[in-house]
Design a protein around this motif. Structure first.
Motif, PDB file in Angstrom:
ATOM      1  N   TYR A  56       0.942  -1.360   0.191  1.00 25.66           N
ATOM      2  CA  TYR A  56      -0.052   0.004   0.080  1.00 25.66           C
ATOM      3  C   TYR A  56       0.802   1.277  -0.096  1.00 25.66           C
ATOM      4  N   ALA A  57       1.835   1.130   0.645  1.00 30.97           N
ATOM      5  CA  ALA A  57       2.710   2.207   0.736  1.00 30.97           C
ATOM      6  C   ALA A  57       3.615   2.785  -0.430  1.00 30.97           C
ATOM      7  N   ALA A  58       4.014   1.391  -1.226  1.00 26.70           N
ATOM      8  CA  ALA A  58       4.408   1.518  -2.397  1.00 26.70           C
ATOM      9  C   ALA A  58       3.476   2.288  -3.470  1.00 26.70           C
ATOM     10  N   ALA A  59       2.400   1.859  -3.439  1.00 26.48           N
ATOM     11  CA  ALA A  59       1.630   2.462  -4.475  1.00 26.48           C
ATOM     12  C   ALA A  59       1.094   3.620  -4.120  1.00 26.48           C
ATOM     13  N   ALA A  60       0.913   4.150  -2.882  1.00 27.05           N
ATOM     14  CA  ALA A  60       0.857   5.515  -2.502  1.00 27.05           C
ATOM     15  C   ALA A  60       1.868   6.403  -3.071  1.00 27.05           C
ATOM     16  N   PHE A  61       3.168   6.007  -2.805  1.00 29.94           N
ATOM     17  CA  PHE A  61       4.384   6.712  -3.325  1.00 29.94           C
ATOM     18  C   PHE A  61       4.362   6.743  -4.771  1.00 29.94           C
ATOM     19  N   GLY A  62       4.060   5.790  -5.280  1.00 24.71           N
ATOM     20  CA  GLY A  62       4.117   5.683  -6.966  1.00 24.71           C
ATOM     21  C   GLY A  62       3.080   6.621  -7.565  1.00 24.71           C
ATOM     22  N   SER A  63       2.129   6.778  -6.992  1.00 24.33           N
ATOM     23  CA  SER A  63       0.577   7.767  -7.603  1.00 24.33           C
ATOM     24  C   SER A  63       0.901   8.873  -7.125  1.00 24.33           C
ATOM     25  N   ARG A  71      -4.363  17.955  -2.594  1.00 23.24           N
ATOM     26  CA  ARG A  71      -3.914  18.025  -1.271  1.00 23.24           C
ATOM     27  C   ARG A  71      -4.746  18.267  -0.119  1.00 23.24           C
ATOM     28  N   ARG A  72      -5.435  19.379  -0.337  1.00 22.62           N
ATOM     29  CA  ARG A  72      -6.454  19.687   0.884  1.00 22.62           C
ATOM     30  C   ARG A  72      -7.490  18.649   1.053  1.00 22.62           C
ATOM     31  N   ARG A  73      -7.866  17.821  -0.243  1.00 22.89           N
ATOM     32  CA  ARG A  73      -8.902  16.966  -0.132  1.00 22.89           C
ATOM     33  C   ARG A  73      -8.319  15.767   0.590  1.00 22.89           C
ATOM     34  N   ALA A  74      -6.866  15.476   0.217  1.00 24.98           N
ATOM     35  CA  ALA A  74      -6.392  14.158   0.878  1.00 24.98           C
ATOM     36  C   ALA A  74      -6.249  14.382   2.398  1.00 24.98           C
ATOM     37  N   LEU A  75      -5.808  15.501   2.780  1.00 29.28           N
ATOM     38  CA  LEU A  75      -5.495  15.999   4.354  1.00 29.28           C
ATOM     39  C   LEU A  75      -7.037  15.917   4.827  1.00 29.28           C
ATOM     40  N   THR A  76      -7.934  16.366   4.358  1.00 35.28           N
ATOM     41  CA  THR A  76      -9.239  16.017   5.116  1.00 35.28           C
ATOM     42  C   THR A  76      -9.721  14.746   5.365  1.00 35.28           C
ATOM     43  N   LYS A 180      -7.324   6.943  -3.471  1.00 36.39           N
ATOM     44  CA  LYS A 180      -7.578   5.644  -3.022  1.00 36.39           C
ATOM     45  C   LYS A 180      -6.460   5.004  -2.467  1.00 36.39           C
ATOM     46  N   ASN A 181      -5.307   5.170  -3.100  1.00 39.40           N
ATOM     47  CA  ASN A 181      -3.806   4.809  -2.617  1.00 39.40           C
ATOM     48  C   ASN A 181      -3.433   5.324  -1.324  1.00 39.40           C
ATOM     49  N   PHE A 182      -3.708   6.619  -1.190  1.00 43.52           N
ATOM     50  CA  PHE A 182      -3.470   7.497  -0.324  1.00 43.52           C
ATOM     51  C   PHE A 182      -4.195   6.890   1.209  1.00 43.52           C
ATOM     52  N   CYS A 183      -5.499   6.598   0.732  1.00 44.27           N
ATOM     53  CA  CYS A 183      -6.475   6.003   1.921  1.00 44.27           C
ATOM     54  C   CYS A 183      -6.010   4.507   2.231  1.00 44.27           C
TER      55      CYS A 183
END
Length: 250
Positions: A56-63, A71-76, A180-183
């Motif tokens: 999951y961490a690798a996918a988040a980093f890759g995307s 950024r704001r949406r992800a932070l919320t 999705k990867n961030f979550c």
């Protein structure tokens, strides 16, 4: 016997990593393999949750590039995903072995059905792109339920989050996938910490699965991508249905 167990998990990790790189559904391979090598269902689930977290961490980093402008949406979404994942882990830790063993066939079947609707989800994303987005609260409710499910039973978490995010936003598939990867990364962090500290997990199995899934994912991304996705997905679906039936009657 240990050599046989390690070999089985190694092969399962390689296959699961390759499937995740193409069609998803790798947990439907690793979880029953953990059961087969003698890890009890409840512990196998927590073990599998920790084993897939690095991916999951690798996918988040890759995307991460596709999170630009979000950024704001992800932070919320961090508090929503974090609290939901915590609730999912607490729910699992307070589930008895007997209850969880009875739930497993239905959880596997649910994950299999989510695999089946994967192509429909992708089409839905395309259809929604450029349309009217739902209220932001809908996004948080969907992500919260998805992360709760993912922390409790990991299989098909990516498809769940892809579906709920796609139905709430008007973004491209790549940008929705990045969110999705961030979550899923948040879910992975929570499961590693909580299950690592409070659950009985098979660390030896985690040590085998993590490198195996990474190697399988690399090979799958380079080799399996030349194979048609539809037969692979159908194979996983058939396997999941048969597996859920076996778990139900055993």
């Amino acid at each position: 016997m240990m050599l046989l167990q390690v070999t089985g998990l190694l092969l399962a990790g390689l296959v699961a990593g390759g499937l995740n790189a193409v069609a998803g559904g790798g947990s439907l391979i690793t979880y029953p393999t953990l059961l087969a090598v003698g890890v009890p269902p409840l512990y196998a689930n927590a073990t599998n949750g920790i084993a897939v977290a690095p991916a999951y961490a690798a996918a988040a980093f890759g995307s991460r590039d596709n999170l630009s402008g979000q950024r704001r949406r992800a932070l919320t979404l961090i508090p929503t995903a974090f609290v939901a994942a915590i609730c999912g882990t607490i729910l699992l830790l307070n589930t008895s072995h007997a209850v969880f063993e009875n739930l497993v066939p239905f959880l596997v079947l649910a994950a299999t059905l989510l695999m089946a609707v994967g192509p429909w989800v992708n089409r839905k994303v395309t259809a929604l792109n450029g349309g009217r987005a739902l209220h932001p609260v809908a996004l948080h409710i969907g992500v919260g339920l998805g992360c709760l499910y993912g922390a409790y039973f990991n299989a098909a978490l990516g498809l769940v989050l892809l579906a709920v995010i796609a139905m709430s936003l008007t973004e491209s598939l790549a940008r929705i996938g990045a969110l999705k990867n961030f979550c899923t990364f948040i879910v992975g962090v929570v499961t590693v910490v909580v299950y690592g500290l409070f659950a009985d997990v098979a660390w030896w199995a985690i040590g085998v699965l993590i490198p195996a899934t990474f190697i399988g994912g690399y090979v799958g991304a380079r080799v399996f991508q030349h194979l048609p996705e539809r037969p692979l997905r159908i194979g996983i679906i058939v396997y999941g249905v048969v597996l859920s039936a076996i778990l139900l009657v055993r």
